[in-house]
Structures are given as C-alpha cells and as structure tokens.
Design a protein around this motif. Structure first.
Motif, PDB file in Angstrom:
ATOM      1  N   ASP A  21     -27.635 -15.048  -3.295  1.00  0.00           N
ATOM      2  CA  ASP A  21     -26.881 -14.995  -4.480  1.00  0.00           C
ATOM      3  C   ASP A  21     -25.351 -14.594  -4.021  1.00  0.00           C
ATOM      4  OD1 ASP A  21     -28.813 -16.164  -5.877  1.00  0.00           O
ATOM      5  OD2 ASP A  21     -28.960 -14.294  -7.155  1.00  0.00           O
ATOM      6  N   THR A  22     -25.328 -13.467  -3.072  1.00  0.00           N
ATOM      7  CA  THR A  22     -24.051 -12.858  -2.719  1.00  0.00           C
ATOM      8  C   THR A  22     -23.286 -13.699  -2.075  1.00  0.00           C
ATOM      9  OG1 THR A  22     -24.703 -10.591  -3.025  1.00  0.00           O
ATOM     10  CG2 THR A  22     -22.805 -11.059  -1.483  1.00  0.00           C
ATOM     11  N   ALA A  23     -23.963 -14.481  -1.022  1.00  0.00           N
ATOM     12  CA  ALA A  23     -23.409 -15.529  -0.123  1.00  0.00           C
ATOM     13  C   ALA A  23     -22.892 -16.806  -1.023  1.00  0.00           C
ATOM     14  CB  ALA A  23     -24.534 -16.028   0.883  1.00  0.00           C
ATOM     15  N   LEU A  24     -23.916 -17.207  -1.811  1.00  0.00           N
ATOM     16  CA  LEU A  24     -23.633 -18.179  -2.503  1.00  0.00           C
ATOM     17  C   LEU A  24     -22.406 -18.224  -3.384  1.00  0.00           C
ATOM     18  CD1 LEU A  24     -24.623 -21.328  -3.524  1.00  0.00           C
ATOM     19  CD2 LEU A  24     -25.921 -20.110  -5.352  1.00  0.00           C
ATOM     20  N   VAL A  25     -22.285 -17.289  -4.302  1.00  0.00           N
ATOM     21  CA  VAL A  25     -21.294 -17.017  -5.120  1.00  0.00           C
ATOM     22  C   VAL A  25     -19.681 -16.794  -4.584  1.00  0.00           C
ATOM     23  CG1 VAL A  25     -20.335 -15.325  -6.887  1.00  0.00           C
ATOM     24  CG2 VAL A  25     -22.650 -16.146  -6.982  1.00  0.00           C
ATOM     25  N   LEU A  26     -19.832 -16.169  -2.987  1.00  0.00           N
ATOM     26  CA  LEU A  26     -18.710 -15.752  -2.649  1.00  0.00           C
ATOM     27  C   LEU A  26     -18.261 -17.296  -1.896  1.00  0.00           C
ATOM     28  CD1 LEU A  26     -16.606 -14.534  -1.367  1.00  0.00           C
ATOM     29  CD2 LEU A  26     -17.815 -13.642   0.664  1.00  0.00           C
ATOM     30  N   ARG A  58     -28.719 -21.307   1.251  1.00  0.00           N
ATOM     31  CA  ARG A  58     -29.645 -22.204   1.111  1.00  0.00           C
ATOM     32  C   ARG A  58     -31.011 -21.458   1.731  1.00  0.00           C
ATOM     33  NH1 ARG A  58     -28.753 -28.114   2.862  1.00  0.00           N
ATOM     34  NH2 ARG A  58     -30.894 -28.403   2.099  1.00  0.00           N
ATOM     35  N   ALA A  59     -30.910 -21.115   3.158  1.00  0.00           N
ATOM     36  CA  ALA A  59     -31.977 -20.582   3.757  1.00  0.00           C
ATOM     37  C   ALA A  59     -32.737 -19.289   3.073  1.00  0.00           C
ATOM     38  CB  ALA A  59     -31.366 -20.241   5.284  1.00  0.00           C
ATOM     39  N   GLY A  65     -37.947 -18.706  -2.755  1.00  0.00           N
ATOM     40  CA  GLY A  65     -38.603 -19.451  -3.443  1.00  0.00           C
ATOM     41  C   GLY A  65     -40.087 -19.536  -3.004  1.00  0.00           C
ATOM     42  N   GLU A  66     -40.382 -19.816  -1.578  1.00  0.00           N
ATOM     43  CA  GLU A  66     -41.577 -19.411  -0.908  1.00  0.00           C
ATOM     44  C   GLU A  66     -42.282 -18.396  -1.305  1.00  0.00           C
ATOM     45  OE1 GLU A  66     -40.347 -22.366   2.792  1.00  0.00           O
ATOM     46  OE2 GLU A  66     -40.371 -20.058   3.007  1.00  0.00           O
ATOM     47  N   GLU A  74     -34.479 -24.138  -3.092  1.00  0.00           N
ATOM     48  CA  GLU A  74     -33.139 -23.506  -3.306  1.00  0.00           C
ATOM     49  C   GLU A  74     -32.182 -24.235  -4.380  1.00  0.00           C
ATOM     50  OE1 GLU A  74     -32.375 -26.639  -0.114  1.00  0.00           O
ATOM     51  OE2 GLU A  74     -33.976 -25.568  -0.929  1.00  0.00           O
ATOM     52  N   ASP A  75     -32.253 -25.384  -4.612  1.00  0.00           N
ATOM     53  CA  ASP A  75     -31.320 -26.013  -5.612  1.00  0.00           C
ATOM     54  C   ASP A  75     -31.794 -25.591  -6.965  1.00  0.00           C
ATOM     55  OD1 ASP A  75     -29.873 -27.734  -3.787  1.00  0.00           O
ATOM     56  OD2 ASP A  75     -31.427 -29.152  -3.612  1.00  0.00           O
ATOM     57  N   GLN A  76     -33.222 -25.411  -7.216  1.00  0.00           N
ATOM     58  CA  GLN A  76     -33.476 -24.868  -8.473  1.00  0.00           C
ATOM     59  C   GLN A  76     -33.179 -23.150  -8.757  1.00  0.00           C
ATOM     60  OE1 GLN A  76     -37.510 -26.010  -7.702  1.00  0.00           O
ATOM     61  NE2 GLN A  76     -37.771 -27.070  -9.721  1.00  0.00           N
ATOM     62  N   LEU A  77     -33.235 -22.450  -7.408  1.00  0.00           N
ATOM     63  CA  LEU A  77     -32.873 -21.300  -7.647  1.00  0.00           C
ATOM     64  C   LEU A  77     -31.247 -21.085  -7.716  1.00  0.00           C
ATOM     65  CD1 LEU A  77     -35.064 -19.489  -5.229  1.00  0.00           C
ATOM     66  CD2 LEU A  77     -35.299 -19.465  -7.547  1.00  0.00           C
ATOM     67  N   ALA A  78     -30.395 -22.013  -7.197  1.00  0.00           N
ATOM     68  CA  ALA A  78     -29.050 -21.897  -7.238  1.00  0.00           C
ATOM     69  C   ALA A  78     -28.442 -22.427  -8.746  1.00  0.00           C
ATOM     70  CB  ALA A  78     -28.345 -22.643  -6.083  1.00  0.00           C
ATOM     71  N   PHE A  79     -29.201 -23.473  -9.260  1.00  0.00           N
ATOM     72  CA  PHE A  79     -28.604 -24.270 -10.383  1.00  0.00           C
ATOM     73  C   PHE A  79     -29.226 -24.095 -11.645  1.00  0.00           C
ATOM     74  CE2 PHE A  79     -27.297 -27.206  -6.929  1.00  0.00           C
ATOM     75  CZ  PHE A  79     -26.215 -26.607  -6.591  1.00  0.00           C
ATOM     76  N   LEU A  80     -30.574 -23.426 -11.568  1.00  0.00           N
ATOM     77  CA  LEU A  80     -31.316 -23.366 -12.977  1.00  0.00           C
ATOM     78  C   LEU A  80     -31.548 -22.072 -13.191  1.00  0.00           C
ATOM     79  CD1 LEU A  80     -33.670 -26.465 -12.314  1.00  0.00           C
ATOM     80  CD2 LEU A  80     -31.647 -26.517 -13.527  1.00  0.00           C
ATOM     81  N   ARG A  81     -30.928 -21.083 -12.769  1.00  0.00           N
ATOM     82  CA  ARG A  81     -31.338 -19.664 -13.353  1.00  0.00           C
ATOM     83  C   ARG A  81     -30.075 -19.135 -14.389  1.00  0.00           C
ATOM     84  NH1 ARG A  81     -31.053 -15.913  -8.493  1.00  0.00           N
ATOM     85  NH2 ARG A  81     -30.333 -17.546  -7.478  1.00  0.00           N
TER      86      ARG A  81
END
Length: 257
Positions: A21-26, A58-59, A65-66, A74-81
């Motif tokens: 999440d830190t990598a994604l939001v930055l 993503r990685a 998720g696994e 990764e898409d569900q975790l990024a976009f649906l939380r």
C-alpha cells in the motif's frame, strides 16, 4: 457500484499490505506530476519511478492475496478495499505539494524501502525474497535520484533552499511512523517474513543525515507526533486519493481494456 471486499486480520498479510500500500499510494502521488514536472526529463523520471512502485505494489499485493486465502488478486486489493483497510504510512498520502516536497518525500521513502528490500531478500517467504531482489535495485535508483535533487535544491538559490526547509518542516515528523513497532512487526520478525521496521531506524537516520548534510540542510528535532496510517487510521487526504484511484473499477465492476 462494486461492493468492497473485507480482508482477514492476519499479521503476515497486514505486514505485506503495509509495504504494498505504501508503494501504491506513493506511485499515485508521483503520477500527479505527469505533465506538470519542472522539466521534461523530470516528468519522465517521476512517471517511471511511479511505474516501478506500481510494479512493487502489484507483486506484494499479489502475495498478500495468496496468503490471505480468499482468492483476491492485486487489482481487487488495490481497488476494492475501503480506506480503513489500507495500511500505507501517512507520509505517502500527504498532498503532492511542490517539487521540493516531492524530492524530500522520495528521499525519505526510497531510503526506507531500500533498507527494507535489502533485508527482505533474506525473507523465509521465497516469493517475498524474490520480489525484494528486483525491488531493491529500483529503490537504490530512486534514492540516488532524490538525493541528487536534494543537493541541487538545498545548495541552489535562496528560493530553492527556502522550499526545501519548508518541506522538512512539513514532512519530517511523519517519519516516526515508519519505525513504530507493533504486534504485526513482531510476528513478521519471529516468523522470518521480514524485519521489524523499528530495526531500520538507525541506518535510515544515518543515510538521511548524509543526504541532508550534502544538501546543507538540517533535520528538525524529533517530536512526539505519531501518525497512524499503518493501522488504517488515515489523514483527510486518503479518501480523495482512493476516490480517484478506484473510480473506474467501482463504477464498472470487472471492467477490462
């Protein structure tokens, strides 16, 4: 409108979400510079660093998720939380700010991630170790790029120096959250998944001191403020980020190109 997903409260999953999440939001914040950077070369550089961070997110989110076990990708975790289920540090969700803010934040986060990825190469989770082996190279470049700009701005004009001092005053207090240990860190350290983030404080401070010294800058004195993004308690800025980032997936569930 696509419904949100709920994540199990598992310490290993939470540990990985903090990284992803830190990598994604930055990356989302850096993407805001596209078309707006001070020079064309820097426009491209910031976009490429954002893409590096998206790749890391993503990685890590895929692995989270696994381990979580409900089959989320990764898409569900990024976009649906929901906002409260994101575990990024507050530092990365703060507004884009001016170029000095971006340079300093990149230096702070890249230095931390470089140290973290270096340690994660010895993770007992082979998948995490493999992710770290690639990510650490990207983090080294991000750190060097930010450090070079910090020196140019800190040793540049009166105006660039003033802006770097202002960025330090705005951002430095949020660094404490990076090293606030809790049960999630302790569980990761015990299992060998990864280090407690508190273990990275001394080397981070040493490397940041070197960067700031070269730039002729002085870090503010430590205070008592502690932000709480890692625990899902975010600033007022996080909701706006997610509204923009998640809009398409929420509005068009399962949409693909």
């Amino acid at each position: 409108m696509q419904a949100s997903i709920a994540i199990k409260d598992d310490s290993a999953v939470q540990y990985l979400l903090r990284i992803g999440d830190t990598a994604l939001v930055l990356a989302q914040r850096l993407g805001e510079w596209t078309g707006h950077a001070p020079v064309l070369e820097e426009d491209i550089a910031l976009a490429n660093m954002a893409l590096d961070l998206v790749g890391q997110a993503r990685a890590v989110l895929t692995r989270a998720g696994e381990l979580e076990g409900q089959g989320f990708d990764e898409d569900q975790l990024a976009f649906l939380r929901e906002e409260r289920d994101f575990r990024n540090v507050t530092l990365v969700e703060l507004p884009r700010g001016d170029f000095a803010v971006t340079v300093l934040r990149n230096a702070m986060v890249a230095t931390f991630l470089k140290l973290l990825w270096t340690r994660l190469q010895q993770s007992t989770d082979a998948e995490v170790a493999a992710i770290a082996g690639k990510a650490v190279k990207e983090a080294r470049y991000h750190q060097q790029h930010a450090a070079d700009w910090a020196v140019r701005l800190g040793q540049g004009t009166d105006e660039s120096r003033r802006r770097m001092d202002a960025a330090l005053g705005q951002l430095w207090r949020y660094a404490a959250e990076l090293f606030a240990a809790d049960a999630v860190d302790e569980a990761a350290a015990r299992s060998g998944l990864g280090p407690s983030w508190a273990e990275l404080k001394a080397p981070w401070e040493a490397e940041m001191a070197t960067i700031l010294s070269a730039a002729g800058l002085q870090a503010p004195a430590a205070g008592t403020f502690l932000s709480t993004g890692k625990r899902g308690v975010h600033s007022e800025h996080m909701g706006y980020i997610l509204a923009e980032m998640q809009h398409l997936q929420r509005a068009y569930p399962g949409g693909v190109w």
